[in-house]
Design a protein around this motif. Structure first.
Motif, PDB file in Angstrom:
ATOM      1  N   PRO A   1      -2.338  -5.831  14.206  1.00 55.24           N
ATOM      2  CA  PRO A   1      -1.465  -6.899  14.714  1.00 55.24           C
ATOM      3  C   PRO A   1      -1.832  -8.282  14.182  1.00 55.24           C
ATOM      4  CG  PRO A   1      -2.960  -6.162  16.431  1.00 55.24           C
ATOM      5  CD  PRO A   1      -3.105  -5.188  15.296  1.00 55.24           C
ATOM      6  N   ALA A   2      -3.079  -8.470  13.765  1.00 58.76           N
ATOM      7  CA  ALA A   2      -3.500  -9.773  13.242  1.00 58.76           C
ATOM      8  C   ALA A   2      -2.918 -10.065  11.865  1.00 58.76           C
ATOM      9  CB  ALA A   2      -5.029  -9.841  13.179  1.00 58.76           C
ATOM     10  N   THR A   3      -2.508  -9.025  11.153  1.00 56.88           N
ATOM     11  CA  THR A   3      -1.976  -9.214   9.796  1.00 56.88           C
ATOM     12  C   THR A   3      -0.503  -8.842   9.668  1.00 56.88           C
ATOM     13  OG1 THR A   3      -2.943  -7.039   9.303  1.00 56.88           O
ATOM     14  CG2 THR A   3      -4.163  -8.988   8.561  1.00 56.88           C
ATOM     15  N   ASN A   4       0.011  -8.020  10.605  1.00 55.59           N
ATOM     16  CA  ASN A   4       1.412  -7.602  10.555  1.00 55.59           C
ATOM     17  C   ASN A   4       2.220  -8.098  11.748  1.00 55.59           C
ATOM     18  OD1 ASN A   4       3.592  -6.094   9.336  1.00 55.59           O
ATOM     19  ND2 ASN A   4       3.346  -4.592  10.958  1.00 55.59           N
ATOM     20  N   GLY A   5       1.555  -8.597  12.788  1.00 52.32           N
ATOM     21  CA  GLY A   5       2.265  -9.100  13.965  1.00 52.32           C
ATOM     22  C   GLY A   5       2.418  -8.082  15.068  1.00 52.32           C
ATOM     23  N   ALA A   6       2.649  -6.847  14.701  1.00 55.34           N
ATOM     24  CA  ALA A   6       2.795  -5.723  15.633  1.00 55.34           C
ATOM     25  C   ALA A   6       2.862  -4.471  14.778  1.00 55.34           C
ATOM     26  CB  ALA A   6       4.047  -5.880  16.491  1.00 55.34           C
ATOM     27  N   GLY A   7       3.273  -3.350  15.401  1.00 55.99           N
ATOM     28  CA  GLY A   7       3.442  -2.125  14.636  1.00 55.99           C
ATOM     29  C   GLY A   7       4.897  -1.916  14.267  1.00 55.99           C
ATOM     30  N   ALA A   8       5.485  -0.827  14.787  1.00 56.50           N
ATOM     31  CA  ALA A   8       6.892  -0.538  14.513  1.00 56.50           C
ATOM     32  C   ALA A   8       7.801  -1.664  15.005  1.00 56.50           C
ATOM     33  CB  ALA A   8       7.282   0.781  15.169  1.00 56.50           C
ATOM     34  N   LEU A   9       7.377  -2.361  16.060  1.00 52.55           N
ATOM     35  CA  LEU A   9       8.175  -3.462  16.620  1.00 52.55           C
ATOM     36  C   LEU A   9       8.543  -4.483  15.553  1.00 52.55           C
ATOM     37  CD1 LEU A   9       9.257  -4.797  19.310  1.00 52.55           C
ATOM     38  CD2 LEU A   9       7.149  -6.122  19.279  1.00 52.55           C
TER      39      LEU A   9
END
Length: 359
Positions: free
Chosen positions: A195-203
């Motif tokens: 989440p620190a690099t993509n913001g969240a997962g599938a969301l």
């Protein structure tokens, strides 16, 4: 007369060369698997003049695979910009690094196209937008679905031809079996599931598609509220992020339901639009089903590539910066700032279990 004719011929030849000149593009980052698309299309409408990638081994591997000289590779975006002076940069790095790319490019007058979503947070997105506007550069967001003829035909039927009445519900399905399940490269997996690099997962990874398309179909109208539910169905594989997400957007006279998942039995990017009198389904990039009213039978139709603004994002980028095409709303900063507002609210809603009202 002969000298004048020769001059006119030379002038015409020079003008044709200018028009045909490929757009000089730099690549920022190679840890996003979508980078293969620009590497495959290099030499068509664009020319890659520099690559910024700190992982030298990864950059060398891809350069060798696509017959690119290693002299194009630089350790930082700043050095690549100063040494190669591209007209535009396409970002295939981590989502968290999009802001740094714009911070380096915008003051130099270099246009930027990032892979979806625009940013890791609404705060980052607003900083990026401010830089782009201050320095008068394009800041575009690339989605695979922007280049689907079916989506543009669905928009025309819905908003231009008014073939199904006023929009009442939009349902968008996006995703696949999961990053590990489809064997994404390790350099991609490590940041996509953080989440620190993509913001969240599938969301974020797939929820952004539905937010982008819904905002477009609703003519950049902001939803009044956002409700999101996320799950970790496979915590052993994705311990840090969600792998299942559903977002509900409320508008004064419509709803949008965005289903983003790393748990589909197969890859999908499809959309259903229901109007007051009929419906339009975009099943993939070309196949569609249309039912204009209750009394009319459903029709299976095929959209064509020319329904989309270009065959690929880089052809579009070259034509846009050359003034040969008008801006497309799906890639636009205006649309994608609303997308980030939706994603930020969805992340907050999923965390708190509450509906988030957009002021």
């Amino acid at each position: 007369m002969n000298k004048l004719l020769l001059f006119l011929l030379l002038l015409g030849s020079t003008q044709q060369q200018i028009v045909a000149q490929k757009l000089r593009v730099g690549v920022a980052g190679m840890v996003h698997s979508h980078v293969h698309q620009i590497l495959r299309l290099n030499g068509q409408s664009i020319e890659i003049v520099g690559i910024a990638e700190p992982n030298r081994e990864l950059a060398e591997r891809f350069a060798k695979q696509y017959n690119l000289p290693s002299s194009l590779i630089y350790p930082t975006v700043t050095e690549m910009l100063d040494k190669t002076r591209p007209e535009a940069v396409t970002d295939f790095g981590r989502i968290v690094d999009h802001l740094a790319t714009v911070q380096a490019c915008a003051p130099r007058g270099v246009h930027v196209m990032v892979e979806k979503p625009l940013a890791i947070s609404l705060d980052h997105a607003r900083q990026m937008a401010a830089l782009a506007r201050r320095h008068n550069v394009q800041l575009l967001t690339n989605y695979e679905t922007t280049w689907y003829g079916s989506n543009h035909r669905a928009y025309a039927l819905t908003n231009t031809e008014k073939a199904i009445g006023d929009v009442r519900k939009i349902v968008v399905h996006d995703g696949h079996q999961g990053p590990k399940e489809i064997n994404v490269m390790p350099e991609f997996f490590v940041w996509l599931t953080d989440p620190a690099t993509n913001g969240a997962g599938a969301l974020f990874d797939f929820g952004c598609y539905g937010a982008n398309l819904s905002t477009w179909l609703m003519k950049n109208q902001r939803p009044t509220s956002v409700l999101a539910v996320t799950q970790q169905i496979k915590p052993d594989i994705y311990p840090k992020v969600d792998d299942e997400a559903t977002i509900i957007l409320t508008y004064p006279t419509a709803q949008a339901v965005i289903q983003a998942s790393w748990n589909w039995p197969y890859a999908r990017k499809d959309m259903e639009v229901y109007g007051k009198t009929g419906s339009v389904f975009a099943l993939d990039k070309s196949r569609m089903r249309i039912r204009r009213s209750e009394k009319e039978p459903e029709q299976a139709v095929e959209a064509v590539q020319t329904d989309a603004p270009a065959a690929d994002p880089f052809a579009y980028l070259a034509r846009l910066l050359r003034g040969e095409t008008k801006p497309d709303e799906l890639t636009s900063l205006e649309n994608n700032l609303i997308v980030m507002e939706i994603l930020e609210a969805a992340r907050q809603s999923a965390k708190t279990g509450r509906v988030v009202t957009l002021k």
